[in-house]
Motif scaffolding. Structure first.
Motif, PDB file in Angstrom:
ATOM      1  N   ALA A  34       0.940  -1.623  -0.001  1.00 46.48           N
ATOM      2  CA  ALA A  34       0.069  -0.375   0.020  1.00 46.48           C
ATOM      3  C   ALA A  34       1.014   1.322   0.176  1.00 46.48           C
ATOM      4  N   ILE A  35       1.995   0.813  -0.737  1.00 50.49           N
ATOM      5  CA  ILE A  35       3.083   2.435  -0.542  1.00 50.49           C
ATOM      6  C   ILE A  35       3.023   2.505  -2.575  1.00 50.49           C
ATOM      7  N   SER A  36       2.833   3.473  -2.962  1.00 51.32           N
ATOM      8  CA  SER A  36       3.042   3.309  -4.161  1.00 51.32           C
ATOM      9  C   SER A  36       4.478   3.537  -5.021  1.00 51.32           C
ATOM     10  N   ALA A  37       5.515   3.395  -4.096  1.00 53.47           N
ATOM     11  CA  ALA A  37       6.743   3.011  -4.577  1.00 53.47           C
ATOM     12  C   ALA A  37       7.373   2.069  -4.336  1.00 53.47           C
ATOM     13  N   TYR A  38       6.728   0.720  -3.936  1.00 50.87           N
ATOM     14  CA  TYR A  38       7.086   0.002  -3.783  1.00 50.87           C
ATOM     15  C   TYR A  38       6.373  -0.969  -5.411  1.00 50.87           C
ATOM     16  N   GLY A  39       5.947  -0.589  -5.609  1.00 46.26           N
ATOM     17  CA  GLY A  39       5.289  -1.331  -6.648  1.00 46.26           C
ATOM     18  C   GLY A  39       4.084  -1.734  -5.960  1.00 46.26           C
ATOM     19  N   GLY A  40       3.438  -2.656  -6.667  1.00 42.21           N
ATOM     20  CA  GLY A  40       2.474  -4.150  -6.715  1.00 42.21           C
ATOM     21  C   GLY A  40       1.423  -3.470  -6.906  1.00 42.21           C
ATOM     22  N   ARG A  41       0.812  -4.470  -6.516  1.00 45.11           N
ATOM     23  CA  ARG A  41      -1.110  -4.203  -7.471  1.00 45.11           C
ATOM     24  C   ARG A  41      -1.540  -2.402  -7.361  1.00 45.11           C
ATOM     25  N   PHE A  42      -0.894  -2.064  -6.050  1.00 42.71           N
ATOM     26  CA  PHE A  42      -1.911  -0.367  -5.550  1.00 42.71           C
ATOM     27  C   PHE A  42      -0.502  -0.094  -6.483  1.00 42.71           C
ATOM     28  N   LYS A  43       0.354   0.140  -6.838  1.00 48.32           N
ATOM     29  CA  LYS A  43       1.534   1.206  -6.957  1.00 48.32           C
ATOM     30  C   LYS A  43       0.560   2.576  -7.960  1.00 48.32           C
ATOM     31  N   ASP A  44      -0.327   2.243  -8.185  1.00 48.32           N
ATOM     32  CA  ASP A  44      -1.035   3.692  -8.968  1.00 48.32           C
ATOM     33  C   ASP A  44      -2.207   4.299  -8.472  1.00 48.32           C
ATOM     34  N   ILE A  45      -2.643   3.397  -7.261  1.00 47.65           N
ATOM     35  CA  ILE A  45      -3.525   3.926  -5.932  1.00 47.65           C
ATOM     36  C   ILE A  45      -3.537   4.041  -4.849  1.00 47.65           C
ATOM     37  N   ALA A  46      -2.049   3.497  -4.033  1.00 47.47           N
ATOM     38  CA  ALA A  46      -2.109   3.628  -3.151  1.00 47.47           C
ATOM     39  C   ALA A  46      -1.914   5.301  -2.904  1.00 47.47           C
ATOM     40  N   PRO A  47      -2.396   6.597  -1.778  1.00 45.21           N
ATOM     41  CA  PRO A  47      -1.888   7.808  -2.102  1.00 45.21           C
ATOM     42  C   PRO A  47      -1.152   8.014  -1.222  1.00 45.21           C
ATOM     43  N   THR A  48       0.021   7.763  -1.085  1.00 38.98           N
ATOM     44  CA  THR A  48       1.034   7.767  -0.791  1.00 38.98           C
ATOM     45  C   THR A  48       2.721   9.193  -1.369  1.00 38.98           C
ATOM     46  N   PRO A  49       2.097  10.307  -2.009  1.00 43.56           N
ATOM     47  CA  PRO A  49       2.935  10.844  -2.604  1.00 43.56           C
ATOM     48  C   PRO A  49       4.219  11.475  -2.188  1.00 43.56           C
ATOM     49  N   ASN A  50       4.044  11.493  -1.138  1.00 42.83           N
ATOM     50  CA  ASN A  50       4.577  12.302   0.561  1.00 42.83           C
ATOM     51  C   ASN A  50       5.819  11.031   0.722  1.00 42.83           C
ATOM     52  N   ILE A  51       5.568   9.543   1.004  1.00 44.11           N
ATOM     53  CA  ILE A  51       5.982   8.214   1.509  1.00 44.11           C
ATOM     54  C   ILE A  51       7.432   8.624   0.074  1.00 44.11           C
ATOM     55  N   ASP A  52       6.318   8.930  -0.831  1.00 49.86           N
ATOM     56  CA  ASP A  52       7.542   7.967  -2.485  1.00 49.86           C
ATOM     57  C   ASP A  52       8.495   8.617  -2.372  1.00 49.86           C
ATOM     58  N   LYS A  53       8.097  10.181  -2.010  1.00 53.97           N
ATOM     59  CA  LYS A  53       9.325  11.508  -1.928  1.00 53.97           C
ATOM     60  C   LYS A  53      10.266  10.923  -1.462  1.00 53.97           C
TER      61      LYS A  53
END
Ligand code: CA
Length: 509
Positions: A34-53
């Protein structure tokens, strides 16, 4: 004289540069899927722009694991750098953290750091080694949460827990600390822990979307120990009607469990109204289908999954917004350059994989912990690390970063050699991790312990004296144990040796 002042000035600067601040942002049950930066099935959905940063500006660890996949034990390991059987906090049923033992905040405090913890603590006894703390009692609450104060009293704060914890952390950074000292701040969110209650502003987020299902949503547990089928953490049969699925009144279907929604009961009338309104039309639609008998068990499981995952990701959204606020403040204040920022969570979680919610099992989804770190000038931006790391390593890392010698009785290792080497593990780095879950009453997951290296996972179930072996390259979803297959006999033998060696190394009795 002037040159002396300049010399002293440069020494002070050098010392400050060698002693970075640490902002440790920690959440509860945030699966890395559930972190976009990790990829996986929620990569375009998980609402984590700041964690991804943090991944863009620093490093993301793709093989980061816990030692024991439950809340309290993971936190005790982080405090001490020692496995559960050594630090004494084995499980949430009976665990009480012995705060008199050495912990990393105590060592940092002794070395001149300001130390603070705000939010979820979950170690039962009062925090020690912190100049400032304000913690949730036990699991805490999402709405209008109480916080235990340093004087031992409890105060209630109106609003949404995630936002309140973030704001308290910001307040401490801005006005609460001694600014002449380096600091470590542990900002520890309750979210996205069960019962996955979102902030009011996020109630409608993802409405109308169809969330991707995991392939193993309807896992039948064949090909593995029969103990897998005995757990009580399935989406299909172990979710509560009101508490988990936000449905009104009493269960009107026997696949749901009963029980009140304690979060709802904490709300004021306006909050209740907004909550009921947000879920009303979807709820009415489901109730009508149940009434008409037009939804079968499989479809109902799919409905529960959608409801669960959307609320979970809504909770994640507020966590991520909090990360954004903290990062913004570090930038504005000029602290960012000499501050290590870490995002992690106490363990992973099943987002429907194997049909489950919750954690405990040594399968990848709950064994894995997110670990992202930004450290300007030390960690190369955009690093993706495959090094095998654990929460056991956090305490040694914090001490090493602060220039404090890592005590020899800590069982983890400082990550600095990995961080300074573009995420690559040095030659003498661990080749496998050790995991142990002692078994708790909740969810009836059998005790097991085991090891994972870069390709295989072996664990042992004492209840049935069974081994389970998974080839993660050929079977990344862990749907078939190959422990009894003759072609895997050499692997089984090798993994058993690793298991015995690590148990010995970590002094497991
Ligand atoms: Ca947890």
């Amino acid at each position: 004289m002037r040159s002396l002042i300049l010399l002293i000035g440069s020494l002070i600067t050098a010392t400050a540069a060698e002693r970075p601040n640490i902002v440790f942002i920690f959440s509860d049950d945030h699966a890395l899927q559930a972190i976009s930066a990790y990829g996986g099935r929620f990569k375009d959905i998980a609402p984590t722009p700041n964690i991804d940063k943090l991944a863009k500006q620093g490093a993301i660890f793709e093989r980061s694991y816990c030692t024991n996949s439950i809340c309290g034990p993971s936190r005790a390991v982080i405090q001490t750098g020692k496995h559960s059987h050594i630090n004494g906090f084995i499980d949430n049923d009976n665990g009480r953290f012995d705060g008199s033992q050495p912990t990393f905040p105590k060592y940092l405090q002794k070395a001149g750091y300001q130390t603070a913890i705000i939010g979820k603590w979950h170690l039962v006894t009062q925090p020690q080694g912190f100049d400032h703390w304000e913690i949730l009692p036990g699991q805490g609450s999402y709405y209008n949460p109480d916080f235990i104060q340093k004087d031992g009293g409890t105060k209630r704060f109106p609003g949404y827990c995630t936002d309140i914890i973030t704001d308290k952390a910001l307040d401490w950074l801005k006005t609460g600390r001694d600014k002449s000292k380096p600091f470590v701040l542990m900002c520890q969110q309750k979210a996205p822990h069960r019962n996955w209650s979102p902030a009011e502003r996020h109630y409608k987020l993802f409405d109308g979307m169809d969330m991707p299902e995991p392939e193993s949503l309807f896992d039948d547990y064949s090909g593995r120990s029969k103990l897998l089928g005995e757990q009580q953490m399935t989406i299909a049969r172990h979710m509560m009607w009101a508490n988990d699925s936000k449905l009104p009144g009493k269960p009107r279907n026997d696949t749901f469990l009963g029980g009140a929604n304690g979060e709802f009961m904490r709300m004021d009338p306006e909050q209740k109204k907004a909550y009921e309104e947000a879920y009303r039309s979807e709820n009415e639609n489901l109730l009508a289908r149940l009434e008409a008998g037009s939804i079968d068990d499989k479809e109902l499981t799919r409905w529960k999954y959608q409801r669960y995952i959307k609320n979970y990701l809504r909770c994640v959204r507020a966590v991520d917004e909090g990360v954004g606020k903290l990062l913004d403040y570090l930038d504005e204040s000029g602290l960012a350059e000499n501050t290590i920022v870490i995002y992690s969570s106490d363990q992973g979680f099943y987002l429907g994989e194997h049909g489950w919610y919750d954690k405990r099992w040594m399968f990848e989804e709950s064994l894995a912990m997110p670990f992202l770190i930004r450290w300007p000038g030390v960690v190369k931006p955009g690093t993706r690390s495959q090094a095998l790391i654990q929460n056991l390593d956090y305490a040694p890392t914090f001490l090493d970063a602060a220039g404090v010698e890592v005590p020899s009785d800590m069982q983890g290792r400082s990550l600095l050699p990995v961080l300074k080497n573009e995420g690559k593990a040095p030659a003498d780095w661990r080749k496998a991790i050790y995991y142990s879950y002692s078994g708790e009453r909740t969810h009836n997951v059998a005790a097991h312990d085991g090891v994972r290296n870069d390709r295989y996972k072996l664990f042992h179930l004492p209840k049935t004296d069974e081994w389970q072996l998974f080839d993660l390259e050929k079977d990344p979803q862990e749907l078939k144990s190959v422990h009894a297959e003759s072609s895997y006999a050499p692997v089984l033998a090798e993994m058993k040796t690793i298991y015995q060696n690590l148990r010995q190394q970590y002094r497991v009795k």
